[in-house]
Design an enzyme around this catalytic site. Structure first.
Site, PDB file in Angstrom:
ATOM      1  N   SER A   1       0.919  -1.165   0.096  1.00 53.05           N
ATOM      2  CA  SER A   1      -0.098  -0.026  -0.030  1.00 53.05           C
ATOM      3  C   SER A   1       1.038   1.387   0.065  1.00 53.05           C
ATOM      4  O   SER A   1       1.985   1.512   0.706  1.00 53.05           O
ATOM      5  CB  SER A   1      -0.994   0.046   1.255  1.00 53.05           C
ATOM      6  OG  SER A   1      -1.563   1.152   1.418  1.00 53.05           O
TER       7      SER A   1
ATOM      8  N   ALA B   1     -15.312  -2.066  -7.471  1.00 55.98           N
ATOM      9  CA  ALA B   1     -14.755  -0.568  -7.788  1.00 55.98           C
ATOM     10  C   ALA B   1     -15.736  -0.099  -8.981  1.00 55.98           C
ATOM     11  O   ALA B   1     -15.831   1.213  -8.466  1.00 55.98           O
ATOM     12  CB  ALA B   1     -13.438  -1.287  -8.862  1.00 55.98           C
TER      13      ALA B   1
ATOM     14  N   LYS C   1     -24.886  -9.424 -12.756  1.00 53.17           N
ATOM     15  CA  LYS C   1     -24.187  -8.534 -11.649  1.00 53.17           C
ATOM     16  C   LYS C   1     -24.314  -6.945 -12.253  1.00 53.17           C
ATOM     17  O   LYS C   1     -24.487  -6.031 -11.621  1.00 53.17           O
ATOM     18  CB  LYS C   1     -22.726  -8.925 -11.450  1.00 53.17           C
ATOM     19  CG  LYS C   1     -22.623  -9.871 -10.288  1.00 53.17           C
ATOM     20  CD  LYS C   1     -21.469 -10.176 -10.213  1.00 53.17           C
ATOM     21  CE  LYS C   1     -20.425  -9.425  -9.656  1.00 53.17           C
ATOM     22  NZ  LYS C   1     -18.881 -10.267  -9.644  1.00 53.17           N
TER      23      LYS C   1
ATOM     24  N   GLN D   1      -8.336   9.943  -4.154  1.00 57.67           N
ATOM     25  CA  GLN D   1      -9.239   9.294  -3.131  1.00 57.67           C
ATOM     26  C   GLN D   1      -8.627   9.653  -1.709  1.00 57.67           C
ATOM     27  O   GLN D   1      -9.294   9.759  -0.795  1.00 57.67           O
ATOM     28  CB  GLN D   1      -9.591   7.973  -3.503  1.00 57.67           C
ATOM     29  CG  GLN D   1      -8.404   6.758  -3.328  1.00 57.67           C
ATOM     30  CD  GLN D   1      -8.026   6.488  -2.082  1.00 57.67           C
ATOM     31  OE1 GLN D   1      -8.786   6.450  -0.984  1.00 57.67           O
ATOM     32  NE2 GLN D   1      -6.504   6.020  -1.700  1.00 57.67           N
TER      33      GLN D   1
ATOM     34  N   LYS E   1     -14.059  -3.676   1.925  1.00 53.94           N
ATOM     35  CA  LYS E   1     -14.769  -2.351   1.578  1.00 53.94           C
ATOM     36  C   LYS E   1     -16.437  -2.610   1.956  1.00 53.94           C
ATOM     37  O   LYS E   1     -16.801  -1.642   2.553  1.00 53.94           O
ATOM     38  CB  LYS E   1     -14.880  -1.943   0.284  1.00 53.94           C
ATOM     39  CG  LYS E   1     -13.073  -1.027   0.272  1.00 53.94           C
ATOM     40  CD  LYS E   1     -12.996  -0.436  -1.010  1.00 53.94           C
ATOM     41  CE  LYS E   1     -11.488  -0.076  -1.493  1.00 53.94           C
ATOM     42  NZ  LYS E   1     -11.457   0.495  -2.666  1.00 53.94           N
TER      43      LYS E   1
ATOM     44  N   THR F   1     -20.248 -11.688 -15.934  1.00 54.33           N
ATOM     45  CA  THR F   1     -21.341 -11.970 -15.505  1.00 54.33           C
ATOM     46  C   THR F   1     -22.324 -10.949 -15.457  1.00 54.33           C
ATOM     47  O   THR F   1     -22.601  -9.921 -14.773  1.00 54.33           O
ATOM     48  CB  THR F   1     -21.364 -12.322 -13.840  1.00 54.33           C
ATOM     49  OG1 THR F   1     -19.986 -12.954 -13.840  1.00 54.33           O
ATOM     50  CG2 THR F   1     -22.212 -13.246 -13.319  1.00 54.33           C
ATOM     51  N   LEU F   2     -23.416 -11.012 -16.684  1.00 52.05           N
ATOM     52  CA  LEU F   2     -24.394  -9.818 -16.922  1.00 52.05           C
ATOM     53  C   LEU F   2     -25.272  -9.500 -15.916  1.00 52.05           C
ATOM     54  O   LEU F   2     -25.476  -8.520 -15.564  1.00 52.05           O
ATOM     55  CB  LEU F   2     -25.175 -10.303 -18.180  1.00 52.05           C
ATOM     56  CG  LEU F   2     -25.997  -9.326 -18.888  1.00 52.05           C
ATOM     57  CD1 LEU F   2     -25.332  -7.894 -19.301  1.00 52.05           C
ATOM     58  CD2 LEU F   2     -26.712  -9.952 -20.016  1.00 52.05           C
TER      59      LEU F   2
ATOM     60  N   GLY G   1     -16.659  -4.199 -15.678  1.00 48.36           N
ATOM     61  CA  GLY G   1     -16.747  -4.741 -14.551  1.00 48.36           C
ATOM     62  C   GLY G   1     -18.030  -4.277 -13.417  1.00 48.36           C
ATOM     63  O   GLY G   1     -18.477  -3.092 -13.798  1.00 48.36           O
TER      64      GLY G   1
HETATM   65  P1  ATR Z   1     -13.509  -5.079  -7.007  1.00 46.88           P
HETATM   66  O1  ATR Z   1     -13.848  -4.799  -5.653  1.00 46.88           O
HETATM   67  O2  ATR Z   1     -12.030  -4.624  -7.035  1.00 46.88           O
HETATM   68  O3  ATR Z   1     -14.278  -4.476  -8.033  1.00 46.88           O
HETATM   69  P2  ATR Z   1     -14.662  -7.733  -7.438  1.00 46.88           P
HETATM   70  O4  ATR Z   1     -15.896  -7.405  -6.619  1.00 46.88           O
HETATM   71  O5  ATR Z   1     -14.237  -9.030  -7.086  1.00 46.88           O
HETATM   72  O6  ATR Z   1     -13.469  -6.755  -6.936  1.00 46.88           O
HETATM   73  O7  ATR Z   1     -14.953  -7.529  -8.688  1.00 46.88           O
HETATM   74  C1  ATR Z   1     -14.118  -7.832  -9.620  1.00 46.88           C
HETATM   75  C2  ATR Z   1     -14.566  -7.588 -11.155  1.00 46.88           C
HETATM   76  O8  ATR Z   1     -13.550  -7.777 -12.370  1.00 46.88           O
HETATM   77  C3  ATR Z   1     -16.063  -8.196 -11.548  1.00 46.88           C
HETATM   78  O9  ATR Z   1     -16.563  -7.386 -12.447  1.00 46.88           O
HETATM   79  C4  ATR Z   1     -15.544  -9.440 -12.514  1.00 46.88           C
HETATM   80  O10 ATR Z   1     -16.131 -10.113 -13.382  1.00 46.88           O
HETATM   81  P3  ATR Z   1     -17.441 -10.964 -12.879  1.00 46.88           P
HETATM   82  O11 ATR Z   1     -18.248 -10.334 -12.051  1.00 46.88           O
HETATM   83  O12 ATR Z   1     -17.914 -11.689 -14.025  1.00 46.88           O
HETATM   84  O13 ATR Z   1     -16.641 -11.978 -12.052  1.00 46.88           O
HETATM   85  C5  ATR Z   1     -14.321  -8.754 -13.257  1.00 46.88           C
HETATM   86  N1  ATR Z   1     -13.309  -9.615 -13.964  1.00 46.88           N
HETATM   87  C6  ATR Z   1     -12.121 -10.261 -13.134  1.00 46.88           C
HETATM   88  N2  ATR Z   1     -11.412 -10.965 -13.652  1.00 46.88           N
HETATM   89  C7  ATR Z   1     -11.650 -10.553 -15.127  1.00 46.88           C
HETATM   90  C8  ATR Z   1     -11.428 -10.969 -16.329  1.00 46.88           C
HETATM   91  N3  ATR Z   1     -10.226 -11.776 -16.448  1.00 46.88           N
HETATM   92  N4  ATR Z   1     -12.017 -10.638 -17.467  1.00 46.88           N
HETATM   93  C9  ATR Z   1     -13.204  -9.661 -17.457  1.00 46.88           C
HETATM   94  N5  ATR Z   1     -13.484  -9.385 -16.123  1.00 46.88           N
HETATM   95  C10 ATR Z   1     -13.027  -9.726 -14.989  1.00 46.88           C
END
Ligand code: ATR
Length: 286
Positions: A24, A141, A166, A259, A75, A163-164, A137
């Site tokens: 960090s 985040a 979500k 931030q 978080k 994952t649509l 995503g």
């Molecule tokens: P954060 O708090 O950092 O957003 P998270 O809640 O675990 O972490 O979310 C990770 C995001 O990255 C999700 O949208 C995930 O997609 P899924 O919801 O389908 O799992 C996305 N993600 C992670 N690895 C990925 C990859 N290789 N390609 C595309 N999307 C990815």
């Protein structure tokens, strides 16, 4: 003859809590802010056991802690530590800043979105108002930045996720704030039937796995801007954008610093200057 001793006020204690935490940059950033604004405070990094967030926070408080930043993976869980939440934390469904108020209550806030908006508008000088944004995503985040992006006046946000379901859930939660649609990540490789996007923001953790996201040419133009929330290395996503001759590219270092500045303001009521620190961190990381 005895010397008079003037009792100095103790240093206020702050920390960033996460797991892992050793990489960090937050202690360094807050130390620089405190020095530049003559604030009497210390800020350390605390590694919390994965099942021990509440205990780590309780220990910090027992030792005089006035606040903490919360990072991955805590978080969402940190919301349960709060007696009250700011509107932006409530909207995000996640907390990255805890403050102990004068009456002992704990207030949760989320400064991630404000940090992103400030980095894009002020540091990068890119316009958000009226722009079409493709947000990659649908995890924490993305949830943290959707509200502030919509509040900044973007014309439309399309949330694209592997994952649509979500993405659909997030879009439904934010639909009242502006124009939001969704797409499956797999659709990005195909042709887009509507207009291209002015700004693409990568809020996935794909960069951490060394992966980019496959996006077809109809989703962007050379004049589009591309932002990756990751920092500290040349991500596969920014390398892809470079390969497409997209010249407006930016990593998440500025968001990290902004931030933190917003959290510092929440705690201390002082808005630190971020430019000098951002330049020196940038020079070091490059
Ligand atoms: P954060 O708090 O950092 O957003 P998270 O809640 O675990 O972490 O979310 C990770 C995001 O990255 C999700 O949208 C995930 O997609 P899924 O919801 O389908 O799992 C996305 N993600 C992670 N690895 C990925 C990859 N290789 N390609 C595309 N999307 C990815």
């Amino acid at each position: 003859m005895s010397e008079s001793v003037i009792a100095e006020k103790p240093f206020d204690q702050y920390a960033v809590i996460g797991h892992p935490i050793e990489h960090s940059q937050s202690p360094r950033i807050h130390a620089a802010f405190a020095k530049a604004s003559s604030q009497r405070m210390v800020y350390e990094a605390l590694l919390s056991p994965l099942d021990g967030l509440a205990q780590t926070w309780a220990t910090l408080r027992a030792n005089g802690g006035r606040g903490a930043n919360i990072t991955v993976p805590f978080k969402v869980e940190a919301m349960a530590l709060c007696d009250q939440l700011s509107d932006r934390a409530e909207l995000a469904g996640a907390v990255n800043t805890l403050s102990v108020l004068a009456d002992g209550q704990v207030r949760g806030d989320n400064t991630d979105g404000a940090g992103l908006v400030r980095d894009i508008e002020t540091n990068a000088g890119w316009q958000l108002a009226g722009q079409r944004v493709l947000l990659l995503g649908a995890g924490g985040a993305s949830a943290g930045v959707l509200g502030p992006l919509l509040a900044a006046g973007v014309a439309h946000i399309c949330i694209a996720n592997r994952t649509l379901a979500k993405a659909d859930k997030l879009a439904a939660a934010f639909a009242g704030m502006g124009s939001v649609s969704t797409a499956a990540s797999s659709a990005l490789a195909q042709s887009n039937d509507s207009a291209s996007y002015d700004l693409i923001i990568n809020a996935t953790s794909a960069s951490l796995q060394g992966k980019s996201i496959d996006i077809g040419a109809s989703w962007y133009r050379e004049s589009s801007a591309v932002y990756d929330m990751m920092y500290g290395f040349d991500t596969a996503f920014l390398a892809w954008a470079r390969g497409q001759q997209i010249s407006r590219r930016r990593d998440g270092l500025g968001m990290l610093v902004e931030q933190a500045a917003e959290a510092f303001y929440v705690w201390r009521g002082v808005r630190p200057d971020t430019q000098a620190l951002l330049s020196s961190l940038r020079a070091e990381l490059d």
